[in-house]
Each structure stands twice: as structure tokens, then as C-alpha cells.
Design a protein around this motif. Sequence first.
Motif, PDB file in Angstrom:
ATOM      1  N   GLU A 105      19.934 -16.194  -8.718  1.00 18.58           N
ATOM      2  CA  GLU A 105      21.328 -16.260  -8.560  1.00 18.58           C
ATOM      3  C   GLU A 105      22.196 -15.333  -8.686  1.00 18.58           C
ATOM      4  O   GLU A 105      23.559 -15.397  -8.036  1.00 18.58           O
ATOM      5  CB  GLU A 105      21.847 -17.553  -9.474  1.00 18.58           C
ATOM      6  N   GLU A 106      21.949 -14.221  -9.091  1.00 26.21           N
ATOM      7  CA  GLU A 106      22.916 -13.182  -9.033  1.00 26.21           C
ATOM      8  C   GLU A 106      22.791 -12.214  -8.188  1.00 26.21           C
ATOM      9  O   GLU A 106      23.313 -10.949  -8.069  1.00 26.21           O
ATOM     10  CB  GLU A 106      22.983 -12.396 -10.524  1.00 26.21           C
TER      11      GLU A 106
ATOM     12  N   HIS B  65      15.609  -5.738 -10.190  1.00 24.23           N
ATOM     13  CA  HIS B  65      16.311  -4.625  -9.568  1.00 24.23           C
ATOM     14  C   HIS B  65      17.693  -5.594  -9.386  1.00 24.23           C
ATOM     15  O   HIS B  65      17.988  -6.304  -8.905  1.00 24.23           O
ATOM     16  CB  HIS B  65      15.758  -4.328  -8.540  1.00 24.23           C
ATOM     17  N   HIS B  66      18.542  -4.411  -9.537  1.00 17.72           N
ATOM     18  CA  HIS B  66      20.119  -4.717  -9.248  1.00 17.72           C
ATOM     19  C   HIS B  66      20.386  -4.428  -7.591  1.00 17.72           C
ATOM     20  O   HIS B  66      19.341  -3.892  -6.836  1.00 17.72           O
ATOM     21  CB  HIS B  66      21.053  -3.648  -9.847  1.00 17.72           C
ATOM     22  N   PRO B  67      21.145  -5.246  -6.920  1.00 16.34           N
ATOM     23  CA  PRO B  67      21.032  -5.063  -5.527  1.00 16.34           C
ATOM     24  C   PRO B  67      21.150  -3.656  -5.099  1.00 16.34           C
ATOM     25  O   PRO B  67      21.059  -3.610  -3.748  1.00 16.34           O
ATOM     26  CB  PRO B  67      22.298  -6.081  -5.125  1.00 16.34           C
ATOM     27  N   ASP B  68      21.820  -2.911  -5.848  1.00 20.76           N
ATOM     28  CA  ASP B  68      21.831  -1.304  -5.297  1.00 20.76           C
ATOM     29  C   ASP B  68      20.476  -0.620  -5.741  1.00 20.76           C
ATOM     30  O   ASP B  68      20.400   0.472  -5.196  1.00 20.76           O
ATOM     31  CB  ASP B  68      23.180  -0.677  -6.107  1.00 20.76           C
TER      32      ASP B  68
ATOM     33  N   ALA C 159       0.823  -1.211   0.004  1.00 21.62           N
ATOM     34  CA  ALA C 159      -0.032  -0.106   0.098  1.00 21.62           C
ATOM     35  C   ALA C 159       0.856   1.220   0.126  1.00 21.62           C
ATOM     36  O   ALA C 159       0.447   2.362  -0.453  1.00 21.62           O
ATOM     37  CB  ALA C 159      -0.717   0.168   1.295  1.00 21.62           C
ATOM     38  N   ALA C 160       2.024   1.085   0.760  1.00 21.77           N
ATOM     39  CA  ALA C 160       3.022   2.322   0.495  1.00 21.77           C
ATOM     40  C   ALA C 160       3.703   2.578  -0.762  1.00 21.77           C
ATOM     41  O   ALA C 160       4.540   3.607  -0.767  1.00 21.77           O
ATOM     42  CB  ALA C 160       3.917   2.339   1.863  1.00 21.77           C
ATOM     43  N   GLY C 161       3.628   1.434  -1.375  1.00 22.15           N
ATOM     44  CA  GLY C 161       4.456   1.403  -2.729  1.00 22.15           C
ATOM     45  C   GLY C 161       6.022   1.501  -2.584  1.00 22.15           C
ATOM     46  O   GLY C 161       6.682   1.897  -3.394  1.00 22.15           O
ATOM     47  N   THR C 162       6.283   0.803  -1.261  1.00 26.91           N
ATOM     48  CA  THR C 162       7.862   0.683  -1.273  1.00 26.91           C
ATOM     49  C   THR C 162       8.153  -0.845  -1.158  1.00 26.91           C
ATOM     50  O   THR C 162       7.567  -1.705  -0.519  1.00 26.91           O
ATOM     51  CB  THR C 162       8.223   1.434  -0.019  1.00 26.91           C
ATOM     52  N   VAL C 163       9.402  -0.952  -1.514  1.00 25.77           N
ATOM     53  CA  VAL C 163      10.237  -2.118  -0.921  1.00 25.77           C
ATOM     54  C   VAL C 163      11.270  -1.842  -0.060  1.00 25.77           C
ATOM     55  O   VAL C 163      12.222  -0.968  -0.470  1.00 25.77           O
ATOM     56  CB  VAL C 163      10.731  -3.029  -2.248  1.00 25.77           C
ATOM     57  N   LEU C 164      11.253  -2.349   1.119  1.00 21.85           N
ATOM     58  CA  LEU C 164      12.265  -2.230   2.085  1.00 21.85           C
ATOM     59  C   LEU C 164      13.380  -3.083   2.064  1.00 21.85           C
ATOM     60  O   LEU C 164      13.480  -4.416   1.763  1.00 21.85           O
ATOM     61  CB  LEU C 164      11.455  -2.179   3.573  1.00 21.85           C
ATOM     62  N   CYS C 165      14.452  -2.729   2.624  1.00 23.08           N
ATOM     63  CA  CYS C 165      15.743  -3.566   2.769  1.00 23.08           C
ATOM     64  C   CYS C 165      16.314  -3.473   4.228  1.00 23.08           C
ATOM     65  O   CYS C 165      16.347  -2.436   4.885  1.00 23.08           O
ATOM     66  CB  CYS C 165      16.949  -3.091   1.773  1.00 23.08           C
TER      67      CYS C 165
END
Length: 296
Positions: free
Chosen positions: A211-212, A228-231, A171-177
Motif C-alpha cells: 500500500e506504500e 524495496h523502496h520505489p527508488d 536466472a539473471a538475478g535482476t528485477v526490471l522496472c
Amino acid sequence: MTFTTAPVTVAVAGGYELAEGGRWVDGRYVYVDILSGRLLELRDDDGRPTPRQLARLDVPLGAVAPVSGEPDGWIAAAGTGVALLTADGTPEWLDRPEDHNPVPSRMNDGVADPAGRFWAGSMAYDGTPGAGSLYRTDPDGTVVRVLDGLTIANGPAFSADGTTMYLADSAAGTVLCCRVDPVSGDLSGGPETFVRLGSGEGSPDGTTVDEEGCLWVAIWGAGEVRRHHPDGHLLHTLSVPAPHPTSVCLHPTDHRLYVTTARHGVPHPTAASGAVLTVPVPVRGSAACSWRGRLR
């Protein structure tokens, strides 16, 4: 790595209201239909795969993970808590923390990490902002609230070493790390924003790591899967013929992406809505991790 426009195949035609939680377990693709409480599988060696029902609960079933050393044993995010499912699908509740939520709520997506813990999110049925939480179930069966103040906690996924967790708040439109101590399971500091979707871009739903080390995200409302790339920067966008993709799973040995979708909220659903889709891709994933507790 080169991505080309790939054909999307409907492996299981539409019919699920809210298919979710696709995982590879022992040579089979396992997924749920949340609102009907069903756990289903597709066998990898089927020429024309036909889904088989493994269990049906009388409460919504958000996701499962296999139990280590227990064939046909599952730990499940279901109803208002976390349960163990025996071979006949009967739930044995470890805890029901969402019983104490002041707004009617249910468990949602979940996954086991490489250290053998089970993580699962929750949400209010009406999407009340901030009513969702993230829970961790340790191997001793203790259920711990790790984060609160979320709205629709979705798509937890882990890096191969278990030190990074990705979590969507749809709902917030975010992916957190989040940084995770692989020994204790504690979070190191607060969650950081990995990706934020703009207005009109859809909502992040289920996720998986390839795997990458790149993160794949199903984008509800946009008919897309993004890598998405890890960065955090966007590498590739794949279109699927259904507006509400819900989860993504990469085959651990073959180059195939599996995508679950929903009929829920689709005015004119087609065979691709509420379905399982497959797409050839040039990268693989990994088999689902197991919860390292024991069925009682």
C-alpha cells in the motif's frame, strides 16, 4: 514504519513441489502448484484453513487471475500459452505462443494489471538463456509478445496506478522496472534494472507491491523476502524457514504476508518447504486485479 522479527507460521504444510502465484481474490487466498497443474484456495474465514482444489490441468499451471464478472472464471498462464478456465477447470486456449519456441518451454508467473490486461512470462524447461518471453493478453483475447530475450520471466507486479510494472528475470538475478502506458498497455522505452542481486544472494522470484508503493520480492535460494523502496534501495529483509520462497502476497485488510515455497531442488525438505507460510507485517497489500475480458 518499524519491522520487528516476526514469527513465521506454516499455514499449509509442505507437500507442493512448486507452489507459486499467491493472490487475494474475493476473500480467499488463491495459489497454484505449477508442476502438478493444480489451482487451490484457502478461505480467509477458515479457523484452521484447509486448501481446496479448484481445478487441475494436465499441463503445468503457472498462475491465474480472476475474470471480471465471472464467478469462478479464471485466465491462466498454463502449458505453452494462455487459456480461460471455466467453472469445471476446462481450458479454452486463447493462444499457445510457446509452441513455436525451438526449445521445450512453458508459461510461468502472471498477473492482471489495474487496466484489466493479463501479463505472463515464460521459460525454457532447461533454463536456456534468453528463451523466455513476457506476454500481454488484452481484453479482446489477443496475446501479444511484449518482451523477449528473458530467461526465467517471473513475478510481474504493478503499481496501484498501473503505470509501473516490475518483472523478475530470475536466472539473471535482476528485477526490471518498465513504464507502461495505462491506456494501450505498450511499454514506454526499454526495461530498466530496478534491483540486481549479487553472486550467492539467490534469485528474485515472485513480487508484489504494498500500500506504500514498495516492492516485496521472494528470493529463491536464500530463504528470504526483501522489501524495496520505489527508488530501489533495500528497506528490510525477512528470513523464512525454507530455502526456496516463490511468491509473496499481502492481505488487503489484515497485516499478514503470505509466502509460497517449493520442495523442488531441496535435498532435505521440511514442513516449510513446498508450503504456504504466513508472517505478521505492519503493511497491507491489495486484492488481485481482474482480467476484463469475457469467457467465451
